[in-house]
Design an enzyme around this catalytic site. Structure first.
Site, PDB file in Angstrom:
ATOM      1  N   GLN A 157     -26.227 -56.977  45.929  1.00 23.30           N
ATOM      2  CA  GLN A 157     -24.999 -56.591  46.630  1.00 23.30           C
ATOM      3  C   GLN A 157     -23.833 -57.484  46.252  1.00 23.30           C
ATOM      4  O   GLN A 157     -22.689 -57.023  46.131  1.00 23.30           O
ATOM      5  CB  GLN A 157     -25.237 -56.647  48.142  1.00 23.30           C
ATOM      6  CG  GLN A 157     -24.082 -56.125  48.996  1.00 23.30           C
ATOM      7  CD  GLN A 157     -23.878 -54.633  48.843  1.00 23.30           C
ATOM      8  OE1 GLN A 157     -24.781 -53.900  48.419  1.00 23.30           O
ATOM      9  NE2 GLN A 157     -22.686 -54.157  49.166  1.00 23.30           N
ATOM     10  N   GLU A 158     -24.100 -58.759  46.081  1.00 22.10           N
ATOM     11  CA  GLU A 158     -23.018 -59.723  45.822  1.00 22.10           C
ATOM     12  C   GLU A 158     -22.483 -59.631  44.398  1.00 22.10           C
ATOM     13  O   GLU A 158     -21.264 -59.655  44.179  1.00 22.10           O
ATOM     14  CB  GLU A 158     -23.523 -61.153  46.081  1.00 22.10           C
ATOM     15  CG  GLU A 158     -23.791 -61.489  47.537  1.00 22.10           C
ATOM     16  CD  GLU A 158     -22.507 -61.745  48.324  1.00 22.10           C
ATOM     17  OE1 GLU A 158     -21.416 -61.727  47.714  1.00 22.10           O
ATOM     18  OE2 GLU A 158     -22.604 -61.962  49.539  1.00 22.10           O
ATOM     19  N   SER A 159     -23.378 -59.550  43.413  1.00 26.11           N
ATOM     20  CA  SER A 159     -22.924 -59.682  42.032  1.00 26.11           C
ATOM     21  C   SER A 159     -23.509 -58.653  41.078  1.00 26.11           C
ATOM     22  O   SER A 159     -23.184 -58.670  39.893  1.00 26.11           O
ATOM     23  CB  SER A 159     -23.301 -61.077  41.509  1.00 26.11           C
ATOM     24  OG  SER A 159     -24.715 -61.179  41.369  1.00 26.11           O
ATOM     25  N   TYR A 166     -21.862 -54.316  54.573  1.00 23.39           N
ATOM     26  CA  TYR A 166     -22.621 -55.302  53.805  1.00 23.39           C
ATOM     27  C   TYR A 166     -24.016 -55.477  54.401  1.00 23.39           C
ATOM     28  O   TYR A 166     -25.021 -55.443  53.675  1.00 23.39           O
ATOM     29  CB  TYR A 166     -21.870 -56.636  53.814  1.00 23.39           C
ATOM     30  CG  TYR A 166     -22.582 -57.767  53.119  1.00 23.39           C
ATOM     31  CD1 TYR A 166     -22.434 -57.970  51.753  1.00 23.39           C
ATOM     32  CD2 TYR A 166     -23.394 -58.654  53.834  1.00 23.39           C
ATOM     33  CE1 TYR A 166     -23.084 -59.022  51.114  1.00 23.39           C
ATOM     34  CE2 TYR A 166     -24.038 -59.696  53.205  1.00 23.39           C
ATOM     35  CZ  TYR A 166     -23.876 -59.879  51.847  1.00 23.39           C
ATOM     36  OH  TYR A 166     -24.521 -60.911  51.217  1.00 23.39           O
TER      37      TYR A 166
END
Length: 315
Positions: free
Chosen positions: A218-220, A303
């Site tokens: 999800q982040e990168s 998120y």
């Protein structure tokens, strides 16, 4: 949604209600009311997942299962989480849900499995026992989760919580040897980038490796060189100040994953649920405290949902 996911969802819902800003005056009443509303009462609250198949017992499975009951009030003799749990009832429930049968009392449980020489040799999922009474003999038990912490149902007026383990009288390992040693590198994450690092960091810090992989995705998008417009860096998208505080090199995958596992373990212990830990990872611990729950920001709410969904798909 399968039966196991439904049960997990229900328990998370109960925990979020229990942590909501408006609380009944009685902790036990609050929990019982939320559990009843979710349909988790009586024997049904302690039953195995609807499939009738026990989950594989492993270090991470034990810690994850134990965390589901954070916030359940202590009740002497309690074995039903909809009403309350005592220390040995909590331990028996967690292991029973994973297909491992344990005796009912802490004194009996202290004879199960094999002895662990010292806390330095303890692994997540080991049982830690104490003699707190004036009479000799074991009278309290908790589940070790690593980093000098355990999850336990302490005493009347308190709830199942993460706390310092202190100095156990006895430590016992009841997991099969292959489970206590951890899964093979990659495990169920075979094919996921950095799977071996997620698995190793998860074992060190008692965090689900699938959750770590989901956060990285999800982040990168698993890009170890990613830098956001806000300045967040690396695979786990640490802001420079956060990375410095954790002693992490954000652009080094091994360091970043280990730091994220350590940080998520701290946040889970602080806030009492995976969902709130993820919200704090995204929006900051202060924001979660200020809103007494997941902040009402679409970005953070999306998120949390996205990471939880991806984690489920990696398991």
């Amino acid at each position: 949604m399968d039966g196991l996911t439904a049960v997990h969802s229900r328990i998370s819902e109960i925990q979020s209600r229990f942590l909501a800003p408006v609380r009944p005056t009685s902790t036990t009443a609050a929990w019982a009311s939320a559990a009843s509303a979710a349909g988790l009462t009586g024997a049904g609250a302690t039953a195995s997942p609807a499939t009738g198949t026990a989950s594989p017992a492993s270090e991470q499975a034990v810690v994850s299962e134990a965390r589901k009951y954070l916030g359940v009030p202590y009740l002497w003799g309690g074995t039903d989480p909809a009403k309350g749990l005592d220390c040995s009832g909590f331990v028996q429930l967690v292991y029973g849900n994973l297909g491992v049968d344990l005796p009912r009392t802490s004194a009996q449980q202290a004879t199960a499995g094999t002895a662990v020489a010292s806390l330095d040799s303890a692994r997540p999922g080991d049982l830690v026992f104490f003699d707190h009474s004036s009479r000799p003999g074991i009278d309290h038990v908790g589940i070790y989760i690593g980093e000098g912490k355990m999850i336990a149902a302490p005493q009347a007026g308190e709830t199942v919580k993460v706390q310092d383990v202190g100095s156990p009288t006895v430590i016992r390992r009841v997991l099969p040897a292959q489970a206590a040693a951890g899964t093979a590198p990659g495990g169920s994450l075979a094919g996921v980038p950095y799977a071996d690092l997620f698995t190793a960091a998860g074992a060190r810090h008692a965090v689900d490796p699938a959750l770590l992989a989901a956060v990285a995705s999800q982040e990168s998008g698993f890009n170890a060189s990613a830098v956001s417009s806000a300045g967040a860096q690396g695979l786990m998208q640490f802001m420079p100040a956060t990375a410095r505080g954790l002693g992490v090199n954000a652009l080094d995958p091994a360091s970043a994953i280990d730091g994220a596992a350590r940080y998520l373990s701290q946040l889970s212990g602080q806030f009492g649920s995976t969902e709130l830990a993820l919200a704090a990872y995204n929006a900051g611990p202060g924001t979660v405290r200020r809103h007494d729950g997941i902040p009402p920001y679409p970005e953070t709410q999306n998120y949390v949902r996205a990471v939880m969904s991806k984690a489920e798909s990696y398991r």
